[in-house]
Design a protein around this motif. Structure first.
Motif, PDB file in Angstrom:
ATOM      1  N   GLU A 119      11.884  11.355  -2.792  1.00  2.00           N
ATOM      2  CA  GLU A 119      13.352  11.133  -3.345  1.00  2.00           C
ATOM      3  C   GLU A 119      12.740  12.372  -4.627  1.00  2.00           C
ATOM      4  O   GLU A 119      12.384  11.323  -5.436  1.00  2.00           O
ATOM      5  CB  GLU A 119      13.585  10.004  -4.016  1.00  2.00           C
ATOM      6  CG  GLU A 119      14.465   9.220  -2.501  1.00  2.00           C
ATOM      7  CD  GLU A 119      15.956   8.579  -2.927  1.00  2.00           C
ATOM      8  OE1 GLU A 119      16.242   8.260  -3.287  1.00  2.00           O
ATOM      9  OE2 GLU A 119      15.542   7.759  -1.649  1.00  2.00           O
ATOM     10  N   PRO A 120      12.115  13.656  -4.739  1.00  2.00           N
ATOM     11  CA  PRO A 120      11.862  14.046  -5.969  1.00  2.00           C
ATOM     12  C   PRO A 120      12.923  14.193  -6.450  1.00  2.00           C
ATOM     13  O   PRO A 120      12.500  14.722  -8.061  1.00  2.00           O
ATOM     14  CB  PRO A 120      11.453  15.294  -5.218  1.00  2.00           C
ATOM     15  CG  PRO A 120      11.712  16.031  -3.907  1.00  2.00           C
ATOM     16  CD  PRO A 120      12.560  14.351  -3.065  1.00  2.00           C
ATOM     17  N   MET A 121      14.127  14.102  -6.079  1.00  4.16           N
ATOM     18  CA  MET A 121      14.950  14.540  -6.995  1.00  4.16           C
ATOM     19  C   MET A 121      15.648  13.223  -7.799  1.00  4.16           C
ATOM     20  O   MET A 121      16.322  13.190  -9.138  1.00  4.16           O
ATOM     21  CB  MET A 121      16.146  15.549  -6.450  1.00  4.16           C
ATOM     22  CG  MET A 121      16.066  16.887  -5.945  1.00  4.16           C
ATOM     23  SD  MET A 121      15.160  17.967  -7.343  1.00  4.16           S
ATOM     24  CE  MET A 121      14.514  19.415  -6.538  1.00  4.16           C
ATOM     25  N   ALA A 122      15.081  12.014  -7.296  1.00  4.41           N
ATOM     26  CA  ALA A 122      16.216  11.077  -7.500  1.00  4.41           C
ATOM     27  C   ALA A 122      15.818  11.104  -9.386  1.00  4.41           C
ATOM     28  O   ALA A 122      14.362  11.689 -10.218  1.00  4.41           O
ATOM     29  CB  ALA A 122      15.331   9.844  -7.320  1.00  4.41           C
ATOM     30  N   GLY A 123      17.271  10.707 -10.200  1.00  2.00           N
ATOM     31  CA  GLY A 123      16.566  10.303 -11.925  1.00  2.00           C
ATOM     32  C   GLY A 123      16.259  12.066 -12.519  1.00  2.00           C
ATOM     33  O   GLY A 123      15.819  11.654 -13.390  1.00  2.00           O
ATOM     34  N   VAL A 124      15.540  13.316 -12.190  1.00  5.26           N
ATOM     35  CA  VAL A 124      15.938  14.171 -12.253  1.00  5.26           C
ATOM     36  C   VAL A 124      17.076  14.351 -13.414  1.00  5.26           C
ATOM     37  O   VAL A 124      17.894  15.387 -12.641  1.00  5.26           O
ATOM     38  CB  VAL A 124      15.263  15.178 -11.233  1.00  5.26           C
ATOM     39  CG1 VAL A 124      14.737  16.495 -11.995  1.00  5.26           C
ATOM     40  CG2 VAL A 124      14.165  14.915 -11.128  1.00  5.26           C
ATOM     41  N   ASN A 125      16.827  15.161 -14.469  1.00  4.09           N
ATOM     42  CA  ASN A 125      18.172  15.734 -15.387  1.00  4.09           C
ATOM     43  C   ASN A 125      17.959  16.809 -14.546  1.00  4.09           C
ATOM     44  O   ASN A 125      17.024  18.097 -14.188  1.00  4.09           O
ATOM     45  CB  ASN A 125      18.092  15.729 -16.857  1.00  4.09           C
ATOM     46  CG  ASN A 125      17.873  16.941 -17.303  1.00  4.09           C
ATOM     47  OD1 ASN A 125      16.728  17.984 -16.931  1.00  4.09           O
ATOM     48  ND2 ASN A 125      16.275  15.960 -18.119  1.00  4.09           N
ATOM     49  N   PRO A 126      19.686  18.370 -14.648  1.00  6.94           N
ATOM     50  CA  PRO A 126      19.674  19.073 -13.771  1.00  6.94           C
ATOM     51  C   PRO A 126      19.084  20.125 -14.546  1.00  6.94           C
ATOM     52  O   PRO A 126      18.261  21.131 -13.918  1.00  6.94           O
ATOM     53  CB  PRO A 126      21.274  19.175 -14.072  1.00  6.94           C
ATOM     54  CG  PRO A 126      21.939  17.828 -14.225  1.00  6.94           C
ATOM     55  CD  PRO A 126      20.607  16.933 -15.388  1.00  6.94           C
ATOM     56  N   ALA A 127      18.982  20.215 -15.490  1.00  6.37           N
ATOM     57  CA  ALA A 127      17.617  21.313 -16.498  1.00  6.37           C
ATOM     58  C   ALA A 127      16.416  21.817 -15.612  1.00  6.37           C
ATOM     59  O   ALA A 127      16.430  22.771 -15.245  1.00  6.37           O
ATOM     60  CB  ALA A 127      18.075  20.836 -17.647  1.00  6.37           C
ATOM     61  N   LEU A 128      16.015  20.544 -14.981  1.00  5.06           N
ATOM     62  CA  LEU A 128      14.315  20.404 -14.460  1.00  5.06           C
ATOM     63  C   LEU A 128      14.755  20.347 -13.096  1.00  5.06           C
ATOM     64  O   LEU A 128      13.784  21.134 -11.923  1.00  5.06           O
ATOM     65  CB  LEU A 128      13.916  19.571 -14.856  1.00  5.06           C
ATOM     66  CG  LEU A 128      13.472  18.840 -16.457  1.00  5.06           C
ATOM     67  CD1 LEU A 128      11.975  17.994 -16.390  1.00  5.06           C
ATOM     68  CD2 LEU A 128      11.978  20.123 -15.973  1.00  5.06           C
ATOM     69  N   THR A 129      15.781  20.509 -12.009  1.00  5.54           N
ATOM     70  CA  THR A 129      16.306  20.982 -11.069  1.00  5.54           C
ATOM     71  C   THR A 129      15.442  22.043  -9.925  1.00  5.54           C
ATOM     72  O   THR A 129      14.871  21.945  -9.293  1.00  5.54           O
ATOM     73  CB  THR A 129      17.599  20.351 -10.359  1.00  5.54           C
ATOM     74  OG1 THR A 129      18.176  18.884 -10.963  1.00  5.54           O
ATOM     75  CG2 THR A 129      17.653  20.256  -9.421  1.00  5.54           C
ATOM     76  N   GLN A 130      16.609  23.021 -10.594  1.00  3.18           N
ATOM     77  CA  GLN A 130      16.247  24.111 -10.286  1.00  3.18           C
ATOM     78  C   GLN A 130      14.480  24.847 -10.437  1.00  3.18           C
ATOM     79  O   GLN A 130      13.878  25.043  -9.394  1.00  3.18           O
ATOM     80  CB  GLN A 130      16.418  25.241 -11.337  1.00  3.18           C
ATOM     81  CG  GLN A 130      17.083  26.623 -10.491  1.00  3.18           C
ATOM     82  CD  GLN A 130      17.341  26.298  -9.720  1.00  3.18           C
ATOM     83  OE1 GLN A 130      18.288  25.930  -9.203  1.00  3.18           O
ATOM     84  NE2 GLN A 130      16.786  26.976  -8.190  1.00  3.18           N
ATOM     85  N   SER A 131      13.941  23.619 -11.059  1.00  2.00           N
ATOM     86  CA  SER A 131      12.104  23.991 -11.532  1.00  2.00           C
ATOM     87  C   SER A 131      11.597  23.642 -10.464  1.00  2.00           C
ATOM     88  O   SER A 131      10.394  23.709 -10.412  1.00  2.00           O
ATOM     89  CB  SER A 131      11.545  24.149 -12.854  1.00  2.00           C
ATOM     90  OG  SER A 131      11.000  22.474 -13.099  1.00  2.00           O
TER      91      SER A 131
END
Lengths: 453, 328, 318
Positions: free
Chosen positions: C208-220
Motif C-alpha cells: 500500500e504505497p499510497m496509503a496516507g500519502v497526500n495527493p500532492a506527492l501521489t504523482q511523484s
C-alpha cells in the motif's frame, strides 16, 4: 520463643533437605518435645549478616560445629536439656572484625527442650573505626533468599516413594490454588492494561503483613484481621491505580516504561516493609496447627480451610467473569480495549475495577499463604512473584483461567520437584519450566501472533 | 556531625571498586537496553556467573587470565541460552525470562547440593580466590595514603583493584564509543527503533540481538569479578536488587550514551553514601536504627527509579529526542 | 496524466504489455519470464484460512498489482513471500531459487526488498542514517570490523554518495539530517522506498504505497515506481487505490478470501465476473473498471473502510 523458632525453621528448612551428608554440621534446628535449639545471628561491625562464621557447641557429652548462613544465622539441635558452651572460632569472623567482648567467648547457655535459646556474639571493627563503607554488600540485608519457607508438613528429604508423591502432590495442589489467587490478579491486570506488574508480589506481602498486624499487634481474631487485610489490599489497588497507573496511562507512558516503574515501586515497597517490620519472619498465628491424616497424606486444618476459601473465591471470580455484565465487559477489555471502548464500555472504570480486584485477591493470597507457610515476611511476595509470572506465562499471558491452571501446575511442580531434586532448587525448576515453555510454544501459549505490516 | 568524615566517605565512593563494578555492569546493560532495546532484567545473573566462574576456576588452581576467560565464557554461554528462546519474542518476555534465569543461577548457586563448589548460601570466601589477582599487582604489600584515602596497595579492597576496575571501565567506554559510531551500532539502533524494518533491509536481526546480549553480558561478567574482588562471592547479595540498581544507574546517567553509566554509578553510590552517612550521624538511634537507615536508602533508590523513568527517561546525559525507551 | 510522462515510460510499458499479451486471463496463468513462482501456498490462523494460493507467477520487469477486498489475504501473502510469516504449506521460488522457509533478512539480501503498509521509517534516526542502513555489504556492520574505522570508512563513503543520489532523486536531499520522525507521511513513504533501493533490489514489494500519502506527492510516487520498471526492477504492490492500479500497473492479480480469483491487464480485469463477485455485497452495482465512479465517493468510501480496518489492526497489535 516460638516466633524465633519459626523464623529459624522457615529460613533454613530448605537447607536441611539437600544435604543429608552435611546434616550433622548444618541441620537447622526444629524444636519439638524431644529437641531444643540453640541459635543466634552474627552480624559484622556494619551490622550486616556475617556468613561463614564457625561455632562450636559443646555440652551433654557431645560437640557440634555449625556455620552461619547467608543471613548470619546459625542453630544447633540438642536432645538433652542443660548447660552448653558456645564458642565462636575467631579465625572465621569477617575480615577486619573482632568480638566486641572476647571474654564472653566461649559463653554458656541453658538449653531447654521444645524451645530455642539464643546466644549472641556482637562484633566490632578490629581497628576500632566506625563502620567501614561497603556499598553493595549492604544490599544483602534486603536481599530475599528467594525461598518463602515450607509448610510444616511438607516433606523435606529427596528420594521417591508413592506415599511421598501423594503427600507432595497434595501440598502442590494447595500451594497452587493459593498461588492462583495472586496470579489471577496479575493476569487480569496484564490482560486489561498490557502491564507486567513486577510490584504485584508486594500486594501479596501487604496482605500477609496486614494479617500479622491484625493478629499479633492489634490482637484481633485471625478471620477479622484477614478480612481487614483484604479490604485494605483492595483499597491499595484503588489508590495505586488512581495515584500512579491512571495518570501514567493518561500521559501515554509506554507499557515498557510503566513496567520499570513497577520495578521501582516493588523495590520501594519491599524496603518499606522491611523498614517497619524488619528482615525476619512474622508469624500470623502462633499456635501450632492441627494436623489431619488421610492415608499417606498429612494436611493441617489451616491449609484445608485456606484452600476452601481460595476455591470459593476463585469460583466467585469465575462467575464474575463469565456470568455478570461487568465481568463480560472486563473480558472484552482484555480482548480488545479499543473495540470495547467503541462499544460503550468504560475502559478506565473496568481497569480500576481490575486493579481493586487484583489487589484484593493478592492480599487474600498473602493472608492464606502466610497462614499456610506458617509465617510471612517482607520478601514473601517477591519470592512468589516469579512463580506467578511462570504460572501466568504458562497459562497464556492475560488469560485469567490460564493463570489458574498455570498456578496449579506450577504449585505441583514445585512440590513434586522436591522428590527428585534438592528442595532448595525447586523454585528453579518452576522457573526452568517457564523458559522451556517459551522455547517450545511461544506463540501458542503466549497468545496472539502479531501481524506484521 | 563530622562533615569531614562524611565527605571523605562520599568522595571515596567516587572511585570505589563497587562503583566501578556497577558502572561496568551498567555499560553492559547499556549495550542491551540503550543500544539495542533489549530489556535484560537479569544482569545480576551475568555478574554472578562471572564471579562464580572466576572464583571457582581460581580455587581450582587456574591462572588469572584463564579464570577471567572462564568468567567471560560462562556469561557468553548464559547469554546464548537465554537468547535462543526469547530474542524472537516481544520485549517483556525477555524481561521475564532474564529475571527468572538470573534467579535460577542464584538458586542453584546457593543450593546446598553444590556446597563443595559454590559454598552454598555462605558463598566463597574472598581469601580463597583473591591471591592470583593480588599476586599480579606490581605494587607489593603495604598501604598507601593519598590525601584522606588510605587503602592497601594490593590486598582486598586495594588501590590495585581500583586501578584495574577503572581501567576496565575506561576500556568498556572506549568500546561503546567506537561501536555507537560504527555501522554495527547503527544496525542496533535501527533494531531498537523497529526491528521489522531492519529485517526488511536484509539484516539478520536475531544475530545482532544475540551479539548485543552476549557482549553486554560478558561486560557484566567482568563487572562481577571486579565486584567480588574486594569481598566474597555471595549469591544472595547478587540477586534481583542488584539488577534493579544497575537499571537505576543506567537510567540515571542516561541510556544510549557513552558516559551515562559511569556518571550514573558515581552519583548513585555517592548520594546513597551521603544520605546514609548524614542520617547515621544526624538521626538518633531512637528514631531510626542503623539498619532502618540502610533500608531508607533503598526506598529512596526505588522511588528515584520510578520518578526517573516517568519524568526524565533520558537521564542526565541522554538526548530527549532519541530517548531509548519505546514510547509506543 | 500519461501525457506528461516521458516517452520512454510509454515505450517500456508497451513492451511489457506486449510480453504479457499472450498470457491467459485466468488465475495462476503462466508468464513468459516469471521472477516469482509460487505453488500451493496456504496460511491458516487457527481455523481460518487466510491464504490459499494454488499457483502464482509474477512477470519479471513488470509492475504487478495485487488487489482485493479487505481480508482477502493480500498482506498475508506479502508477508509469506518476503519471509515475514511462515506458510502452513507451499513452495515458491524467486529468480529460480527456493525461498521457502528462508528468513526475512535473507530474502531481502537475495534481492527481494519490501516496504510496509504502516511506514517503518526509523523515526529517531536521521534520514541519512535510515538510508545508510539500507545499504548491503558494509563490513562495519560486523562486530569486529566495526572497531576499526579504517576498514569500513571507504565503504561508508560510497554508501553516502549513493544515498545522496537517491535522496536527490526523491527530493529528500534537503531533509538529509532531519530525524525521520519529523517527515510527513508521504515523505516517509518516499524515504522507505528510497531506503529499500539502497540495496539495488531486483524486485521491490510495496505494501500500500499510497496509503496516507497526500495527493500532492501521489504523482511523484507513481513516477518513481514507473521509473523503477524502466530500469528493469520488478515491482509487486498491494493497493486499494484503483486509480493507481489502473494508472501504472502492467498486470493485476485479484485476491478474495485468500484465493486468487482473477488475473489480467488492468483495463480488462475489472470487468471480470469473479472480480465483481469478489467485491459483491458492498459494491455489487458498481463497475469497478469505471474511473469516474471510483475516483469519487466510492473510492473515498473504500479508503475510509481501509483506514478503519487499519486502525483496528493497529490496536490489535499493541
Amino acid at each position: 520463643m516460638r516466633t524465633v523458632l519459626a523464623v529459624l525453621v522457615l529460613s533454613v528448612t530448605a537447607l536441611l533437605a539437600a544435604a543429608p551428608a552435611h546434616a550433622a554440621a548444618e541441620a537447622p534446628c526444629v524444636a519439638d518435645v524431644a529437641t531444643g535449639c540453640i541459635n543466634g545471628t552474627i552480624r559484622n561491625s556494619d551490622r550486616e549478616p556475617a556468613p561463614g562464621v564457625s561455632l562450636e557447641i559443646a555440652g551433654a557429652g557431645t560437640t557440634v560445629t555449625v556455620v552461619t548462613d547467608a543471613e548470619g544465622r546459625w542453630s544447633a539441635a540438642v536432645t538433652v536439656p542443660g548447660p552448653y558452651t558456645v564458642k565462636v572460632d575467631p579465625a572465621t569472623l569477617p575480615e577486619g572484625d573482632v568480638l566486641r567482648d572476647p571474654s564472653a567467648n566461649p559463653r554458656t547457655v541453658n538449653a531447654t527442650l521444645g524451645q530455642a535459646t539464643g546466644a549472641l556474639f556482637p562484633l566490632v571493627a578490629a581497628d576500632g573505626s566506625g563502620p567501614t563503607p561497603a556499598p553493595g554488600a549492604t544490599g544483602a540485608p534486603g536481599t530475599g533468599n528467594g525461598e518463602v519457607g515450607t509448610p510444616s508438613n511438607s516433606q523435606q528429604d529427596t528420594g521417591f516413594s508413592w506415599d511421598r508423591l501423594a503427600q507432595q502432590t497434595v501440598s502442590g495442589l494447595i500451594f497452587g490454588i493459593l498461588l492462583a489467587l495472586a496470579s489471577v490478579g496479575l493476569s487480569l491486570i496484564y490482560g486489561t492494561t498490557g502491564l507486567s506488574n513486577f510490584a504485584h508480589g508486594e500486594q501479596v506481602t501487604l496482605g500477609g503483613i496486614l494479617a500479622y498486624v491484625g493478629c499479633q499487634l492489634l490482637g484481633l481474631p485471625v478471620v477479622v484481621s484477614g478480612v481487614l487485610a483484604v479490604i485494605a489490599g483492595a483499597a491499595s489497588g484503588w489508590l495505586q491505580d488512581a495515584g500512579i497507573w491512571h495518570p501514567l496511562r493518561r500521559r501515554r507512558v509506554g507499557t515498557t516504561q510503566q513496567m520499570i516503574v513497577t520495578i521501582g515501586l516493588s523495590m520501594a515497597l519491599q524496603y518499606t516493609y522491611q523498614f517497619f517490620f524488619g528482615g525476619g519472619s512474622l508469624r500470623i498465628v502462633t499456635t501450632n496447627p492441627t494436623t489431619l491424616t488421610f492415608g499417606p497424606v498429612r494436611v493441617t486444618v489451616t491449609s484445608l480451610v485456606s484452600v476452601a476459601i481460595a476455591a470459593l473465591v476463585l469460583g466467585a471470580v469465575a462467575y464474575f467473569l463469565l456470568g455478570t455484565r461487568v465481568g463480560r465487559a472486563t473480558r472484552a477489555v482484555s480482548d480488545n480495549p479499543a473495540l470495547a471502548a467503541a462499544s460503550g464500555i468504560g475502559v478506565e472504570r473496568i481497569i480500576r475495577l481490575v486493579w481493586v480486584l487484583g489487589a484484593a485477591l493478592a492480599a487474600l493470597g498473602g493472608v492464606l499463604m502466610g497462614l499456610y507457610l506458617n509465617a510471612t515476611s517482607w520478601s514473601m511476595g517477591a519470592a512468589l512473584l516469579l512463580l506467578m509470572f511462570a504460572a501466568v506465562t504458562l497459562g497464556g499471558l492475560g488469560a485469567a483461567f490460564g493463570a489458574l491452571v498455570g498456578s496449579i501446575v506450577i504449585g505441583v511442580v514445585v512440590e513434586v520437584a522436591n522428590l527428585f531434586i534438592p528442595s532448595d532448587m525447586r523454585y528453579a525448576a518452576a522457573l526452568l519450566i517457564l523458559i522451556v515453555v517459551l522455547l517450545v510454544r511461544p506463540q501458542g501459549i503466549l497468545g496472539r501472533a502479531e501481524r506484521i505490516g | 556531625m563530622d562533615w569531614n568524615n562524611i565527605l571523605t566517605n562520599v568522595a571515596g565512593e567516587f572511585f570505589a571498586p563497587t562503583t566501578a563494578a556497577y558502572a561496568l555492569a551498567a555499560i553492559g546493560l547499556n549495550i542491551h537496553f540503550g543500544l539495542t532495546g533489549l530489556i535484560n532484567m537479569g544482569q545480576a545473573g551475568f555478574m554472578l556467573l562471572g564471579a562464580y566462574g572466576f572464583a571457582i576456576s581460581t580455587i581450582a588452581g587456574w591462572p588469572l587470565w584463564a579464570a577471567v576467560l572462564v568468567a567471560i565464557a560462562c556469561a557468553a554461554v548464559f547469554g546464548l541460552i537465554l537468547g535462543i528462546p526469547t530474542l524472537k519474542l516481544r520485549g517483556d518476555y525477555l524481561a521475564i525470562v532474564t529475571i527468572a534465569a538470573a534467579e535460577i543461577v542464584r538458586l542453584i548457586g546457593r543450593s546446598t547440593a553444590l556446597t563443595e563448589i559454590t559454598g552454598a548460601s555462605s558463598g566463597l570466601r574472598g581469601n580463597d580466590y583473591k591471591h592470583t589477582f593480588q599476586d599480579s599487582s606490581p605494587f607489593g604489600d603495604g598501604n598507601f595514603q593519598l590525601g584522606p584515602f588510605d587503602y592497601s596497595l594490593s590486598a582486598s579492597n586495594s588501590w590495585w583493584v581500583r586501578i584495574v576496575g577503572w581501567a576496565a571501565v575506561g576500556l568498556a567506554c572506549l568500546l561503546v564509543w567506537l561501536l555507537i559510531r560504527s555501522p554495527w551500532g547503527r544496525v542496533l539502533k535501527g533494531i531498537r527503533e523497529d526491528e521489522d524494518a531492519v529485517r526488511s533491509l536484509g539484516k539478520n536481526v536475531y544475530s545482532y540481538k544475540m551479539q548485543a546480549l552476549i557482549l553486554g553480558g560478558c561486560i557484566g561478567a567482568v563487572a562481577g569479578i571486579i565486584y567480588v574482588l574486594p569481598r566474597a562471592v555471595q549469591p544472595d547479595s547478587m540477586g534481583r536488587p542488584m539488577t534493579f540498581f544497575v537499571w537505576t544507574i543506567l537510567l540515571l546517567g542516561g541510556a544510549a550514551t557513552v558516559f551515562g553509566p559511569v556518571l550514573g554509578s558515581i552519583i548513585f553510590w555517592a548520594s546513597l553514601m551521603l544520605i546514609k552517612s548524614v542520617m547515621r550521624a544526624g538521626v538518633p538511634d531512637s528514631i531510626m536504627r542503623t539498619e532502618q537507615i540502610e533500608q531508607f536508602g533503598w526506598i529512596v533508590v526505588g522511588v528515584t527509579l520510578m520518578l526517573l523513568i516517568i519524568f526524565r527517561p533520558q537521564g542526565i546525559l541522554g538526548d530527549k529526542k532519541e530517548l531509548a525507551i519505546d514510547v509506543r | 496524466m500519461s501525457a506528461d510522462q516521458p516517452t520512454t515510460v510509454t515505450d517500456r510499458r508497451a513492451e511489457v504489455a506486449a510480453s504479457l499479451a499472450d498470457v491467459a486471463r485466468t488465475p495462476g496463468a503462466a508468464k513468459p519470464d516469471p521472477i516469482v513462482v509460487a505453488d500451493h501456498v496456504t496460511r491458516h490462523f487457527g481455523g481460518m484460512t487466510a491464504v490459499d494460493v494454488d499457483h502464482l507467477e509474477v512477470q519479471r520487469g513488470a509492475i504487478t498489482a495485487l488487489i482485493g477486498p479487505n481480508g482477502a489475504g493480500k498482506t498475508t501473502l506479502f508477508n509469506l513471500l518476503t519471509g515475514f510469516d511462515r506458510p502452513s504449506t507451499g513452495e515458491w521460488t524467486f529468480d529460480g531459487r527456493s525461498l521457502h522457509g528462508v528468513a526475512a533478512a535473507r530474502v531481502a539480501r537475495s534481492g527481494m526488498v519490501r516496504t510496509f503498509q504502516l511506514t517503518k521509517a526509523l523515526s529517531r534516526m536521521t534520514v541519512m542514517e535510515n538510508m545508510r542502513l539500507g545499504a548491503p555489504d558494509q563490513p562495519g556492520e560486523r562486530l569486529v570490523t566495526a572497531l576499526v574505522p579504517a576498514l569500513w570508512r571507504p565503504r561508508e563513503k560510497a554508501i553516502t554518495e549513493q544515498a545522496e543520489e537517491l535522496l536527490a532523486r526523491f527530493k529528500l536531499d534537503t531533509k538529509r539530517d532531519d530525524f525521520a520522525g519529523s517527515l510527513s507521511g508521504g515523505q516517509r513513504k518516499l524515504l522507505e522506498m528510497a531506503r529499500a533501493l539502497m540495496s539495488s533490489p531486483r524486485m521491490l514489494m510495496l505494501d500500500e504505497p499510497m496509503a496516507g500519502v497526500n495527493p500532492a506527492l501521489t504523482q511523484s510516487l507513481l513516477g518513481h515506481i514507473e521509473s523503477l520498471r524502466d530500469e528493469g526492477t520488478t515491482v509487486l504492490f498491494v493497493e486499494h487505490d484503483m486509480h493507481m492500479v489502473r494508472h501504472i500497473s502492467d498486470w493485476v492479480v485479484v485476491m478474495a478470501e485468500g484465493r486468487i480469483v482473477a488475473e489480467g491487464p488492468p483495463e480488462t480485469v475489472m470487468q471480470d465476473q469473479a472480480v465483481v463477485d469478489a467485491y459483491l455485497g458492498k459494491h455489487h452495482d458498481t463497475d469497478l473498471g469505471d474511473d469516474s465512479l471510483l475516483s469519487d465517493e466510492v473510492t473515498e468510501q473504500l479508503e475510509a473502510e481501509v483506514r478503519a480496518e487499519e486502525d483496528t489492526r493497529t490496536e490489535e497489535t499493541r
